[in-house]
Design a protein around this motif. Structure first.
Motif, PDB file in Angstrom:
ATOM      1  N   ARG A  77       7.365   5.778   3.728  1.00  0.00           N
ATOM      2  CA  ARG A  77       6.056   5.138   3.757  1.00  0.00           C
ATOM      3  C   ARG A  77       6.118   3.722   3.195  1.00  0.00           C
ATOM      4  NH1 ARG A  77       1.943   3.335  -0.215  1.00  0.00           N
ATOM      5  NH2 ARG A  77      -0.070   3.545   0.827  1.00  0.00           N
ATOM      6  N   THR A 166       1.999   3.195   8.060  1.00  0.00           N
ATOM      7  CA  THR A 166       1.719   3.367   6.634  1.00  0.00           C
ATOM      8  C   THR A 166       0.461   4.201   6.429  1.00  0.00           C
ATOM      9  OG1 THR A 166       2.721   1.209   6.155  1.00  0.00           O
ATOM     10  CG2 THR A 166       1.316   2.173   4.457  1.00  0.00           C
ATOM     11  N   THR A 170       0.283   7.763   4.588  1.00  0.00           N
ATOM     12  CA  THR A 170      -0.599   7.886   3.430  1.00  0.00           C
ATOM     13  C   THR A 170      -1.502   9.103   3.587  1.00  0.00           C
ATOM     14  OG1 THR A 170      -0.610   5.487   3.071  1.00  0.00           O
ATOM     15  CG2 THR A 170      -2.373   6.757   2.028  1.00  0.00           C
ATOM     16  N   ILE A 182       0.967   8.342  -5.745  1.00  0.00           N
ATOM     17  CA  ILE A 182       1.199   7.489  -4.577  1.00  0.00           C
ATOM     18  C   ILE A 182       1.310   6.029  -4.991  1.00  0.00           C
ATOM     19  CG2 ILE A 182       0.159   6.627  -2.440  1.00  0.00           C
ATOM     20  CD1 ILE A 182      -1.071   9.411  -2.068  1.00  0.00           C
ATOM     21  N   HIS A 226      -4.851  -1.090  -1.890  1.00  0.00           N
ATOM     22  CA  HIS A 226      -4.246   0.207  -1.607  1.00  0.00           C
ATOM     23  C   HIS A 226      -4.965   1.336  -2.331  1.00  0.00           C
ATOM     24  CE1 HIS A 226      -0.773  -0.744   0.877  1.00  0.00           C
ATOM     25  NE2 HIS A 226      -0.746  -1.898   0.246  1.00  0.00           N
ATOM     26  N   THR A 230      -6.503   4.302  -0.184  1.00  0.00           N
ATOM     27  CA  THR A 230      -6.050   5.660  -0.465  1.00  0.00           C
ATOM     28  C   THR A 230      -7.228   6.567  -0.786  1.00  0.00           C
ATOM     29  OG1 THR A 230      -3.954   4.791  -1.316  1.00  0.00           O
ATOM     30  CG2 THR A 230      -4.506   7.056  -1.891  1.00  0.00           C
TER      31      THR A 230
END
Length: 301
Positions: A77, A166, A170, A182, A226, A230
């Protein structure tokens, strides 16, 4: 972790934070390009991320969430994201910001096409139509034959493919790994990749008084982006979350015009609108299908 019922409203709020973060990162990336190459930017960005994530894990007492379970998927990833982000940083230095973002918006198209292969999601007629409309938008932005197909256009388009991969990985990680886990592996793995890549030529430019603030901004903005994405992916499907990012285009177009005297290109705006229409059609169909499965739902007459 995944919820049985998608929380679209909360996901939209998380994506608003991502929009602001990515826009700030584009500006900082362009300012840094005079002194640092893309690998150095990624390395310093990851160092900032390691400090912040470690601090959060310590204060929250959640270091036990960080495990090596499925470390291979973490590595894959982050290698895909590292590649996509380097392509993106290069693109923001050589073509207008609005053009970069317009081509980056094709990420949902690639998510739609790749999800059946990697996530086992069904490729419906609506999704196929959405992808075709999206590719029509790409042609409008790039205008092959009418305008030179520059390296910047190619790298911006390729970055969207890697960002889609990605996003999909995820989504897989949120099924068994905490957000803290993560984010920790995101920063550590990409710091190693950034150090190795930036040191290939034997020279690594150190931060200066002029570049340090922008490097800090890139690190914080990238981490926050991110974190927001996420969280959004943890509570809503990828094909619903990603299209909220389209609000970035008018924002970055205005910023580019004010800061860098970049003209508002009608073809870029038109192409982005076409891409958005294709993705919106898919999102509308997804929401309609979910509503139809809710108990007691009465379809419109």
């Amino acid at each position: 972790m995944d919820s049985s019922k998608p929380q679209i409203g909360k996901a939209a709020l998380w994506m608003t934070g991502a929009i602001a973060s990515f826009s700030s990162m584009a500006i900082a990336g362009r300012e840094l390009s005079v002194t640092h190459d893309t690998f150095e930017i990624m390395f310093y960005r990851s160092l900032v991320g390691i400090i912040v994530v470690s601090l959060v894990l310590t204060l929250s007492g959640t270091w036990h969430h960080v495990t090596t379970k499925r470390i291979g998927l973490h590595c894959v990833r982050n290698a895909m994201h590292f590649t996509g982000q380097n392509l993106w940083f290069y693109a923001v230095t050589v073509i207008p910001l609005a053009q970069v973002f317009a081509l980056e918006f094709t990420q949902p198209i690639w998510v739609i096409l790749l999800s059946p292969l990697l996530l086992g999601e069904r490729l419906t007629t609506v999704r196929v139509m959405s992808a075709l409309i999206g590719f029509a938008g790409i042609l409008i932005v790039a205008r092959p034959g009418a305008a030179p197909l520059s390296t910047g256009l190619i790298t911006a388009a390729l970055s969207a493919v890697f960002f889609a991969l990605t996003t999909i990985s995820t989504k897989k990680l949120t099924q068994f790994a905490s957000i803290g886990c993560i984010m920790f592996w995101l920063t550590v793995i990409q710091a190693v990749l950034g150090l190795a890549a930036s040191g290939i030529d034997g020279q690594i430019a150190l931060p200066s008084a002029q570049t340090a603030p922008f490097l800090l901004l890139v690190g914080l903005a990238g981490l926050l982006a991110h974190y927001c994405i996420t969280n959004a992916l943890a509570i809503a499907p990828a094909t619903v979350v990603v299209p909220f990012d389209f609000a970035r285009l008018p924002t970055i177009a205005i910023v580019g015009m004010i800061l860098y005297q970049e003209p508002l290109d009608q073809w870029t705006l038109l192409g982005a609108a076409v891409i958005f229409s294709g993705i919106f059609m898919n999102v509308h169909a997804e929401n309609r299908n979910r509503l139809a499965t809710l108990p007691g739902h009465q379809p419109n007459k």
